[in-house]
Design a protein around this motif. Structure first.
Motif, PDB file in Angstrom:
ATOM      1  N   ASP A 163       0.851  -1.195   0.000  1.00 16.52           N
ATOM      2  CA  ASP A 163       0.000   0.000   0.000  1.00 16.52           C
ATOM      3  C   ASP A 163       0.885   1.242   0.000  1.00 16.52           C
ATOM      4  O   ASP A 163       1.826   1.344   0.788  1.00 16.52           O
ATOM      5  CB  ASP A 163      -0.911   0.017   1.225  1.00 16.52           C
ATOM      6  CG  ASP A 163      -1.932  -1.111   1.197  1.00 16.52           C
ATOM      7  OD1 ASP A 163      -2.165  -1.651   0.103  1.00 16.52           O
ATOM      8  OD2 ASP A 163      -2.473  -1.451   2.266  1.00 16.52           O
ATOM      9  N   SER A 193      -8.104   1.406  -7.257  1.00 16.23           N
ATOM     10  CA  SER A 193      -8.013   1.173  -5.808  1.00 16.23           C
ATOM     11  C   SER A 193      -7.583   2.423  -5.042  1.00 16.23           C
ATOM     12  O   SER A 193      -7.362   2.353  -3.830  1.00 16.23           O
ATOM     13  CB  SER A 193      -7.012   0.037  -5.525  1.00 16.23           C
ATOM     14  OG  SER A 193      -5.715   0.385  -5.998  1.00 16.23           O
ATOM     15  N   SER A 204      -4.452   7.446  -1.230  1.00 11.36           N
ATOM     16  CA  SER A 204      -4.078   6.104  -0.786  1.00 11.36           C
ATOM     17  C   SER A 204      -4.302   5.116  -1.918  1.00 11.36           C
ATOM     18  O   SER A 204      -5.408   5.039  -2.481  1.00 11.36           O
ATOM     19  CB  SER A 204      -4.902   5.692   0.442  1.00 11.36           C
ATOM     20  OG  SER A 204      -4.714   6.614   1.507  1.00 11.36           O
ATOM     21  N   ARG A 206      -4.050   1.142  -2.777  1.00 11.26           N
ATOM     22  CA  ARG A 206      -3.957  -0.192  -2.189  1.00 11.26           C
ATOM     23  C   ARG A 206      -3.499  -1.211  -3.233  1.00 11.26           C
ATOM     24  O   ARG A 206      -3.836  -1.099  -4.402  1.00 11.26           O
ATOM     25  CB  ARG A 206      -5.313  -0.617  -1.608  1.00 11.26           C
ATOM     26  CG  ARG A 206      -5.834   0.328  -0.522  1.00 11.26           C
ATOM     27  CD  ARG A 206      -7.175  -0.150   0.019  1.00 11.26           C
ATOM     28  NE  ARG A 206      -7.700   0.768   1.018  1.00 11.26           N
ATOM     29  CZ  ARG A 206      -7.364   0.751   2.307  1.00 11.26           C
ATOM     30  NH1 ARG A 206      -6.489  -0.149   2.736  1.00 11.26           N
ATOM     31  NH2 ARG A 206      -7.892   1.615   3.144  1.00 11.26           N
TER      32      ARG A 206
END
Length: 377
Positions: A163, A193, A204, A206
């Motif tokens: 991540d 994602s 973010s 992932r």
């Protein structure tokens, strides 16, 4: 009927007059009462008015400031009275506040604020007085600071399957600041994602894959300005764990081998020094020993035997024994060695005893020959 004046601090008001009378002093500005500007810019605060013939008194114009924290008192920032302008009345706005018109009595009491600062934020009030009328108008000024150039960076391991978080933040700027991310390369679409937070400025991602690699741009904006920054994201394959372990094992073995070689060399050097020390001791042992105490003792034993034999002889025969040269001297420690260049004396063989000593029962004694250091040959 003579009109009565009213003074309103929060709202504009007109003088009260009798029924059927015309209105006097009136503020006619219709611009917005809330203004937002960026720091460093300039702004005009509008305050236009009209007069009536019955307003015959002197004209006074006053601009005051109530700070944004509303804790302090109102501060007068500029004045017009007696046909004269007083512009440098408020120190924080010195040389930054001026009347928009060169002659405000003509109906324009507007002011200009230059090089705005965040501290200039507050409520400004324009108050126009001409006897018997007083009118006022308020304008809220918000001086906003545009976002500073944000800092973009990636946080976390940029590896496949991990991540990754892209962060964007401006150190300065008036809230609220809104952050947005976009991809500049490839399909220019954010990964499926990816989750973006416009308040904190994070993106973010992932379960990253190599397809997510590329250049990403962040834009920070508020009501008065925008700034941008970019960061390159490079997703790499996971490292070869087996290769790393093998390399670590090889490094440990090499370290052990080097330590063993060092220890071997140290032991060898120490054994060599020990051997050289023993050799030096052996060389010292080859030095000629001191005078032999054993041979001297034996000589004294022989002499003692001779003396015991002589003790058994009668005085009449002693003169014959004393004439024998081989019994004249007794070996002792004071025996002088012959010079090194002189040859050793030949060994002295036993001589026959005199007839008198033989008859008396004397035992012949042979004195052994000695070398230079006193040892028996």
């Amino acid at each position: 009927m003579q009109g009565h004046s009213c003074c309103c601090k929060n709202e504009s008001c007109s003088p009260l007059r009798g029924t059927g009378s015309s209105h006097g002093l009136e503020i006619i500005s219709t611009d917005a009462t809330t203004v937002e500007k960026a720091s460093g810019e300039s702004v005009k605060l509008d305050c236009r008015f009209t007069l009536a013939p019955e307003d015959s008194g002197s004209l006074d114009i006053e601009w005051s400031l109530r700070p944004a924290d509303t804790q302090g008192e109102d501060k007068v920032v500029i004045l017009y009275s007696g046909d004269r302008a007083y512009e440098n009345y408020y120190a924080p706005l010195k040389d930054r506040v001026h009347f928009f018109s060169n002659d405000p009595k003509n109906g324009d009491a507007s002011i200009n604020l230059l090089a705005l600062k965040s501290a200039d934020t507050g409520t400004y009030q324009c108050k126009v007085k001409k006897v018997p009328g007083i009118h006022s108008r308020k304008v809220v000024l918000r001086v906003m600071v545009a976002p500073s150039k944000p800092r973009c960076y990636a946080e976390g391991a940029s590896q496949v399957g991990k991540d990754v978080v892209l962060r964007c933040a401006s150190s300065e700027g008036t809230s609220p600041i809104n952050y947005s991310w976009e991809r500049m390369t490839g399909t220019k679409l954010l990964p499926a994602s990816a989750v973006m937070d416009p308040v904190s400025g994070t993106l973010s991602i992932r379960n990253a894959s190599e397809a997510f690699s590329g250049m990403y741009r962040c834009t920070a904006r508020n009501r008065v300005g925008t700034q941008e920054c970019a960061v390159e994201l490079n997703i790499t394959p996971p490292p070869n764990t087996a290769g790393i372990i093998a390399a670590a094992v090889i490094c440990v073995l090499l370290a052990l081998i080097i330590i063993a070689i060092i220890l071997f060399c140290c032991c060898r050097v120490r054994n060599r020094k020990k051997y050289e020390k023993e050799i030096s001791y052996e060389i010292r042992e080859d030095v000629p020993p001191p005078k032999s105490r054993v041979s001297t003792a034996r000589s004294f034993t022989s002499v003692g035997s001779q003396r015991s034999s002589l003790g058994s002889m009668s005085p009449s025969n002693l003169h014959e024994y004393t004439n024998k040269s081989q019994y004249d001297k007794i070996p002792s420690d004071e025996y002088e060695r012959p010079p090194s260049h002189a040859p050793l004396p030949p060994p002295v063989g036993p001589k026959p005893l005199g007839p008198n000593l033989s008859r008396m029962g004397a035992i012949p004694v042979m004195i052994p020959a000695q070398n230079r250091d006193g040892s028996i040959v």
